[in-house]
Design an enzyme around this catalytic site. Structure first.
Site, short mmCIF file in Angstrom:
data_model
loop_
_atom_site.label_atom_id
_atom_site.label_comp_id
_atom_site.label_asym_id
_atom_site.label_seq_id
_atom_site.Cartn_x
_atom_site.Cartn_y
_atom_site.Cartn_z
N LYS A 13 30.44 31.71 89.57
CA LYS A 13 30.99 32.63 90.57
C LYS A 13 30.53 34.06 90.31
O LYS A 13 30.08 34.76 91.21
CB LYS A 13 32.53 32.60 90.56
CG LYS A 13 33.13 31.25 90.89
CD LYS A 13 34.65 31.30 90.89
CE LYS A 13 35.27 31.63 89.56
NZ LYS A 13 35.02 30.63 88.49
N ARG A 88 43.36 32.24 93.61
CA ARG A 88 43.30 31.14 92.66
C ARG A 88 44.50 30.22 92.78
O ARG A 88 44.57 29.22 92.06
CB ARG A 88 43.32 31.75 91.27
CG ARG A 88 42.07 31.57 90.49
CD ARG A 88 42.36 32.16 89.13
NE ARG A 88 41.44 31.69 88.18
CZ ARG A 88 40.34 32.35 87.84
NH1 ARG A 88 40.05 33.49 88.40
NH2 ARG A 88 39.55 31.84 86.94
N ARG A 127 27.50 31.03 76.98
CA ARG A 127 27.67 32.31 77.71
C ARG A 127 27.79 33.47 76.73
O ARG A 127 28.47 33.40 75.72
CB ARG A 127 28.90 32.26 78.60
CG ARG A 127 29.18 33.65 79.20
CD ARG A 127 30.05 33.63 80.41
NE ARG A 127 31.34 33.02 80.18
CZ ARG A 127 32.19 32.79 81.15
NH1 ARG A 127 31.89 33.09 82.39
NH2 ARG A 127 33.35 32.22 80.88
N ARG A 160 33.12 35.59 75.07
CA ARG A 160 34.45 35.85 75.63
C ARG A 160 35.52 35.13 74.83
O ARG A 160 35.32 33.99 74.41
CB ARG A 160 34.48 35.38 77.09
CG ARG A 160 34.47 36.54 78.06
CD ARG A 160 34.26 36.10 79.47
NE ARG A 160 35.30 35.22 79.98
CZ ARG A 160 35.36 34.84 81.25
NH1 ARG A 160 34.45 35.26 82.11
NH2 ARG A 160 36.31 34.03 81.66
N ARG A 171 41.50 25.76 80.88
CA ARG A 171 41.16 26.46 82.12
C ARG A 171 40.73 25.46 83.18
O ARG A 171 41.06 25.62 84.36
CB ARG A 171 40.06 27.49 81.86
CG ARG A 171 40.58 28.72 81.12
CD ARG A 171 39.49 29.53 80.47
NE ARG A 171 38.52 30.02 81.40
CZ ARG A 171 37.29 30.44 81.05
NH1 ARG A 171 36.92 30.39 79.79
NH2 ARG A 171 36.48 30.89 81.96
P1 AP5 Z 1 29.52 32.66 85.28
O1 AP5 Z 1 28.76 33.26 86.41
O2 AP5 Z 1 30.03 33.56 84.21
O3 AP5 Z 1 30.65 31.68 85.85
P2 AP5 Z 1 32.06 32.01 86.49
O4 AP5 Z 1 32.29 31.00 87.57
O5 AP5 Z 1 32.16 33.45 86.85
O6 AP5 Z 1 32.95 31.64 85.25
P3 AP5 Z 1 34.22 32.38 84.65
O7 AP5 Z 1 34.46 31.80 83.29
O8 AP5 Z 1 34.08 33.86 84.76
O9 AP5 Z 1 35.28 31.85 85.62
P4 AP5 Z 1 36.78 31.88 85.41
O10 AP5 Z 1 37.19 31.62 86.79
O11 AP5 Z 1 37.31 30.96 84.41
O12 AP5 Z 1 37.02 33.32 84.74
P5 AP5 Z 1 37.55 34.70 85.33
O13 AP5 Z 1 36.89 35.79 84.61
O14 AP5 Z 1 37.53 34.69 86.80
O15 AP5 Z 1 28.58 31.53 84.61
C1 AP5 Z 1 29.01 30.81 83.45
C2 AP5 Z 1 27.83 30.66 82.48
O16 AP5 Z 1 26.85 29.81 83.07
C3 AP5 Z 1 27.11 31.97 82.16
O17 AP5 Z 1 26.66 31.94 80.83
C4 AP5 Z 1 25.93 31.99 83.13
O18 AP5 Z 1 24.85 32.74 82.63
C5 AP5 Z 1 25.61 30.51 83.24
N1 AP5 Z 1 25.08 30.12 84.55
C6 AP5 Z 1 25.42 30.64 85.77
N2 AP5 Z 1 24.77 30.00 86.76
C7 AP5 Z 1 24.01 29.04 86.15
C8 AP5 Z 1 23.13 28.02 86.63
N3 AP5 Z 1 22.89 27.88 87.94
N4 AP5 Z 1 22.55 27.19 85.72
C9 AP5 Z 1 22.81 27.32 84.39
N5 AP5 Z 1 23.62 28.27 83.87
C10 AP5 Z 1 24.23 29.10 84.74
O19 AP5 Z 1 39.07 34.62 84.86
C11 AP5 Z 1 39.40 34.65 83.49
C12 AP5 Z 1 40.90 34.53 83.34
O20 AP5 Z 1 41.53 35.66 84.00
C13 AP5 Z 1 41.55 33.30 83.99
O21 AP5 Z 1 41.51 32.19 83.15
C14 AP5 Z 1 42.95 33.82 84.25
O22 AP5 Z 1 43.73 33.81 83.06
C15 AP5 Z 1 42.73 35.27 84.64
N6 AP5 Z 1 42.58 35.45 86.09
C16 AP5 Z 1 41.48 35.90 86.75
N7 AP5 Z 1 41.69 35.92 88.09
C17 AP5 Z 1 42.96 35.47 88.27
C18 AP5 Z 1 43.75 35.25 89.43
N8 AP5 Z 1 43.30 35.47 90.67
N9 AP5 Z 1 45.01 34.78 89.24
C19 AP5 Z 1 45.50 34.54 88.01
N10 AP5 Z 1 44.80 34.72 86.88
C20 AP5 Z 1 43.53 35.18 87.01
MG MG Z 2 33.30 35.07 86.13
#
Ligand code: AP5
Ligand code: MG
Length: 213
Positions: A13, A88, A127, A160, A171
């Site tokens: 994402k 979410r 990552r 992270r 997660r």
């Molecule tokens: P990346 O682009 O980082 O993936 P992502 O989908 O952004 O993954 P996140 O871990 O950031 O998602 P998340 O939803 O768990 O975390 P968030 O920060 O939103 O890609 C992942 C890896 O793969 C990278 O190394 C990248 O380089 C690689 N990659 C990308 N594309 C690729 C491809 N095509 N092929 C191969 N490799 C690839 O949330 C974190 C925490 O915050 C949550 O757990 C929660 O506690 C809290 N939080 C955030 N938003 C909310 C909300 N709305 N409500 C409640 N809690 C929330």
């Molecule tokens: Mg992300």
């Protein structure tokens, strides 16, 4: 264009939302990035969010919804925005729908990046991210030019806190229970677009541009 990026943790994402934001000239709003910046700056919000994030749990809706509603009311969002990691939960989606309805607006697209759970663990283990600018890399799939160093600002890359395998599994299970129902929610709203997230990052981006055009 007002776009939501849906998908499991690690689906890509953030990687794709940055590209979409650049392509369409709209701000990228990541709730995860906002929480991590608050943790880094040791704010009250950061302290509260960290308790949940470190366990792989969702931060409560009451800490999350107002934050996003305020952000999308800012001037730079008037021509659109891309939401990454929000909504979410169904209550978050309802809050977003209602806030936009009050302004006579609605979302244009919810892009679901599909990646099976078995691919996710490997992605997370590789990552690395820049604590200064938030840029994300993968040691194999999307490496920085110099190992362990951010291309943008020369900062040392870090892992992270929530990318430990056990936390990633939590997660993923929270994702299936709380967030996956949003796929149906946006299908019913007739704005759901699906892309195959298992291809290379460039191919996934091409897929996203195709479904948005
Ligand atoms: P990346 O682009 O980082 O993936 P992502 O989908 O952004 O993954 P996140 O871990 O950031 O998602 P998340 O939803 O768990 O975390 P968030 O920060 O939103 O890609 C992942 C890896 O793969 C990278 O190394 C990248 O380089 C690689 N990659 C990308 N594309 C690729 C491809 N095509 N092929 C191969 N490799 C690839 O949330 C974190 C925490 O915050 C949550 O757990 C929660 O506690 C809290 N939080 C955030 N938003 C909310 C909300 N709305 N409500 C409640 N809690 C929330
Ligand atoms: Mg992300």
């Amino acid at each position: 264009m007002k776009i939501i990026m849906l998908g499991a943790p690690g689906a890509g994402k953030g990687t794709q939302a940055k590209r979409v934001a650049e392509e369409y000239g709209i701000p990228h709003i990541s709730t995860g990035d906002i929480f991590r910046a608050n943790i880094r700056d040791n704010t009250e919000l950061g302290k509260k969010a960290k308790e949940y994030m470190d366990k792989g749990l969702l931060v409560p809706d009451e800490l999350t919804c107002d934050l996003v509603m305020n952000r999308i009311s800012e001037a730079d969002c008037k021509d659109g925005f891309v939401l990454d990691g929000f909504p979410r939960t169904i209550p978050q989606a309802d809050a977003l729908t209602k806030a936009l309805e009050e302004k006579g607006m609605s979302m244009d697209a919810a892009v679901d990046i599909e990646v099976p759970d078995e691919n996710i663990i490997g992605r997370m283990a590789g990552r690395r991210f820049c604590p200064k600018c938030g840029a994300t890399y993968h040691v194999v799939a999307l490496p920085p030019k110099a190992e362990g160093i951010c291309d943008n600002d020369g900062e040392k890359l870090v892992i992270r806190d929530d990318d430990k395998e056990e936390t990633v599994r939590n997660r993923l299970s929270v994702y299936h229970k709380e967030t996956q129902p949003l796929i149906d929610y946006y299908k019913k709203a007739q704005i759901l677009k699906t892309v195959d997230g298992t291809k290379t990052a460039d191919e996934v981006f091409d897929g996203i541009k195709a479904v948005l055009s």
